[in-house]
Motif scaffolding. Structure first.
Motif, PDB file in Angstrom:
ATOM      1  N   THR A 115     -10.627  25.366 -10.127  1.00  0.00           N
ATOM      2  CA  THR A 115     -11.679  26.051  -9.760  1.00  0.00           C
ATOM      3  C   THR A 115     -12.944  24.916  -9.985  1.00  0.00           C
ATOM      4  N   CYS A 116     -12.835  24.269 -11.048  1.00  0.00           N
ATOM      5  CA  CYS A 116     -14.081  23.443 -11.402  1.00  0.00           C
ATOM      6  C   CYS A 116     -13.540  21.872 -11.548  1.00  0.00           C
ATOM      7  N   GLY A 117     -12.373  21.464 -12.054  1.00  0.00           N
ATOM      8  CA  GLY A 117     -12.025  19.949 -11.660  1.00  0.00           C
ATOM      9  C   GLY A 117     -12.875  19.317 -12.480  1.00  0.00           C
ATOM     10  N   THR A 118     -13.374  17.963 -11.780  1.00  0.00           N
ATOM     11  CA  THR A 118     -14.098  17.155 -12.417  1.00  0.00           C
ATOM     12  C   THR A 118     -15.732  17.842 -12.512  1.00  0.00           C
ATOM     13  N   LEU A 128     -22.655  19.790 -11.185  1.00  0.00           N
ATOM     14  CA  LEU A 128     -21.620  19.865 -10.246  1.00  0.00           C
ATOM     15  C   LEU A 128     -20.214  20.119 -10.768  1.00  0.00           C
ATOM     16  N   PRO A 129     -19.523  21.151 -10.524  1.00  0.00           N
ATOM     17  CA  PRO A 129     -19.881  21.947  -9.152  1.00  0.00           C
ATOM     18  C   PRO A 129     -20.816  22.656  -9.591  1.00  0.00           C
ATOM     19  N   THR A 130     -21.659  23.527  -8.509  1.00  0.00           N
ATOM     20  CA  THR A 130     -22.572  24.344  -8.898  1.00  0.00           C
ATOM     21  C   THR A 130     -22.305  25.653  -9.044  1.00  0.00           C
ATOM     22  N   THR A 131     -20.979  25.924  -8.895  1.00  0.00           N
ATOM     23  CA  THR A 131     -20.504  27.395  -9.389  1.00  0.00           C
ATOM     24  C   THR A 131     -21.048  27.716 -10.808  1.00  0.00           C
ATOM     25  N   ALA A 132     -21.521  28.940 -11.038  1.00  0.00           N
ATOM     26  CA  ALA A 132     -22.048  29.403 -12.274  1.00  0.00           C
ATOM     27  C   ALA A 132     -20.716  29.383 -13.200  1.00  0.00           C
ATOM     28  N   GLU A 133     -19.631  30.016 -12.452  1.00  0.00           N
ATOM     29  CA  GLU A 133     -18.333  30.234 -13.405  1.00  0.00           C
ATOM     30  C   GLU A 133     -17.917  29.072 -14.276  1.00  0.00           C
TER      31      GLU A 133
END
Length: 136
Positions: A115-118, A128-133
């Protein structure tokens, strides 16, 4: 002559199989949720590592009026791994006079966190990533 009626107690094979099936279904539903919960919990280690490094970078900038020369060693980070070795901190590229980008790279079992990785953070607070989660 009297006959004695033996009453048997216990579970039938059908009852046991139904119980096993119910437990299997519950486990199939619960395990992926638990795994995601654990990955999300360790993600906070990476965020904490990034936040600490960013604060140290800002302290370096306040003292030197530039980010040039800022490395993990010069900002006082001797161990680039998170507390449980789930993330490793890196400078994504050499710091310029006015910019830097830090990143945390998942290690070990945390690489399953697709989902997020690095995750990375720069001097302007861009994530980055820009996902709020990924950042809660």
């Amino acid at each position: 002559m009297q006959t004695v009626k033996n009453s048997q107690r216990g579970f039938t094979l059908i009852e046991l199989m139904i119980t096993v099936a119910i437990v299997g279904i519950l486990a199939a539903i619960a395990y992926p949720s638990y795994t995601n919960y654990v990955l999300r919990g360790y993600r906070s280690e990476g965020i904490a590592l990034l936040s600490d490094a960013a604060a140290r970078m800002e302290r370096f900038y306040a003292q030197n009026n530039t980010y040039v020369g800022a490395t993990l060693a010069t900002i006082g980070i001797t161990n680039a791994n998170s507390a449980n070795n789930k993330y490793t901190l890196q400078l994504a590229s050499a710091a310029t006079a006015t910019a830097y980008t830090l990143q945390v790279v998942p290690q070990g079992s945390q690489v399953k966190d697709t989902t997020c990785g690095t995750m990375s953070l720069d001097q302007a607070g861009n994530k980055l990533p820009t996902t709020a989660e990924c950042w809660r």
